[in-house]
Write an enzyme that holds these catalytic residues in place. Structure first.
Site, mmCIF file in Angstrom:
data_model
loop_
_atom_site.group_PDB
_atom_site.id
_atom_site.type_symbol
_atom_site.label_atom_id
_atom_site.label_comp_id
_atom_site.label_asym_id
_atom_site.label_seq_id
_atom_site.Cartn_x
_atom_site.Cartn_y
_atom_site.Cartn_z
ATOM 1 N N SER A 17 -16.359 68.332 54.839
ATOM 2 C CA SER A 17 -17.379 67.321 55.161
ATOM 3 C C SER A 17 -17.798 66.516 53.929
ATOM 4 C CB SER A 17 -18.613 67.978 55.786
ATOM 5 O OG SER A 17 -19.204 68.890 54.885
ATOM 6 N N HIS A 18 -17.402 66.954 52.726
ATOM 7 C CA HIS A 18 -17.759 66.206 51.514
ATOM 8 C C HIS A 18 -16.554 65.911 50.624
ATOM 9 C CE1 HIS A 18 -21.616 67.286 53.127
ATOM 10 N NE2 HIS A 18 -22.068 66.230 52.484
ATOM 11 N N GLU B 105 -21.169 67.849 58.869
ATOM 12 C CA GLU B 105 -20.585 68.856 59.777
ATOM 13 C C GLU B 105 -20.762 68.412 61.229
ATOM 14 O OE1 GLU B 105 -18.830 71.348 58.794
ATOM 15 O OE2 GLU B 105 -19.327 71.343 56.652
ATOM 16 N N ARG C 297 -22.120 89.353 52.135
ATOM 17 C CA ARG C 297 -21.334 88.733 51.057
ATOM 18 C C ARG C 297 -22.244 87.816 50.262
ATOM 19 N NH1 ARG C 297 -20.330 83.208 51.653
ATOM 20 N NH2 ARG C 297 -20.080 82.402 53.769
#
Ligand code: NDP
Ligand code: PYC
Length: 337
Positions: A46-47, A188, A303
């Site tokens: 998206s970037h 997104e 995580r």
């Protein structure tokens, strides 16, 4: 049409050539192309190249200065500002970074307002190099009205991202998180709309204020902040830090002066850096924090933020990146010869 698999070198070449063919000088084009390539390298579609058409439109319309010559100026003992000269943010960051690092090491704590710039990228690429230099770092920037404040139904805040990076020493990758204060980044939602996917509940409302998972309806309605009123308060903080603090535009003001060419609006950004070695535990902070992060990462199902990007980085460096043919066609059309 099948997506194309392209190597990162090709991503860089495509972006750099398109930018130079449309009004960027070499330094500005190289800096934006590096930022786009870094995003693709880490799987942040998206970037990455997705943003190249917007950069090109902003050059073509004359909104952004492709020959910007950003200037660095110390405003106070711990404040070193970059004036972006109405160019794209990547060169302003590259020009300002060493002064921010030096000043932070000197004083323990320093800030860098970046003004008169057009920001269209992911913030981790801006905080990560500061953490690689041994500093803790924050970044904040506003956008254009996209998100309804808690209790509202109409866009007012930008998607207003913030990033935080923490150094882990000896060439180890820093811990970096980077998040829109909207439930989802607008990019997104745009990609979901392009690809015909629904978005998770809570991402936004339609033009009548009704909850929806249809990304096109949200783009015509309003996004929602993450976590209700809490995310809304953080979006407000980002507006104040990246606009009110430094004489730059709030999201609604940025929209009022924007020409709607689809490229990034003009606005500001704030970086804050901290030297952890100057806060009372110069010998111990690194091992102490590393042990903490290890305990966290070892919990079942947990995580660390940034781990997904780094796994992508290893894979994409070898395998290249998949880019929709429609995006490559759009870029070719806009980029010209
Ligand atoms: P995400 O919601 O995908 O991720 C936000 C952060 O959370 C990331 O650091 C991510 O790490 C971490 N994370 C995600 N899942 C987990 C998990 N299960 N456990 C631990 N950490 C997790 O990002 P957004 O959609 O909010 O934002 C995407 C990008 O859009 C950002 O880079 C942001 O800078 C950019 N953006 C730019 C704007 C601008 O004005 N320039 C405006 C808004 C957004 P990881 O990456 O490893 O998954
Ligand atoms: O994804 O919300 C977003 C965004 C806005 C500007 C650049 N990215």
């Amino acid at each position: 049409m099948q997506p194309q698999n392209i190597a990162l070198e090709e991503v860089y070449r495509l972006a750099d050539e398109a930018l130079q063919n449309n009004g960027c000088d070499e330094q500005n084009a190289n800096a934006v192309a590096r930022t786009i390539t870094r995003a693709e390298r880490d799987g942040c579609a998206s970037h990455g190249l997705f943003r190249l058409p917007g950069y090109l439109k902003a050059l073509k319309s004359g909104k952004a200065n492709g020959r910007a010559d950003p200037k660095v100026e110390q405003l106070a003992p711990s404040v070193v500002r970059v004036d972006g000269d109405l160019g794209f943010a990547p060169l302003a960051h590259e020009r300002g970074r060493s002064s921010l690092i030096e000043l932070t090491r000197e004083t323990g704590f320093a800030a860098q307002p970046i003004i008169r710039t057009h920001h269209f990228s992911a913030l981790w690429a801006e905080t990560e190099p500061l953490a690689e230099a041994g500093l803790a770092a924050f970044a904040f920037t506003a956008y254009m009205p996209s998100v309804a404040p808690a209790g509202g139904r109409k866009p007012f805040f930008g998607t207003n991202p913030l990033s935080f990076a923490w150094p882990r020493g000896d060439g180890a990758p820093p811990m970096v998180f980077d998040m829109a204060t909207a439930a989802m980044a607008r990019g997104e939602i745009m990609i979901a709309a392009r690809d015909g996917h629904e978005v998770p509940a809570g991402a936004g409302v339609d033009a009548d204020g009704a909850a929806t998972t249809d990304p096109k309806a949200i783009l015509g309605g309003a996004q929602l902040p993450f976590g209700g009123y809490k995310g809304s308060a953080i979006a407000l903080m980002v507006e104040l830090l990246s606009a009110g603090l430094m004489g730059e535009a709030f999201s609604d003001e940025a929209a009022a002066r924007d020409n709607r060419d689809g490229g990034p609006p003009q606005g500001g950004e704030l970086l804050i850096a901290i030297d952890p070695a100057r806060f009372g535990d110069p010998e111990g902070w690194l091992e102490h924090s590393n042990q903490y992060l290890e305990r966290l990462g070892a919990l079942e199902g947990v995580r660390l933020p940034g781990d997904r990007r780094r796994t992508n980085r290893e894979r994409i460096a070898k395998d290249g990146v998949s880019v929709p043919q429609t995006l490559l066609d759009d870029i070719a059309k806009l980029a010209g010869a």
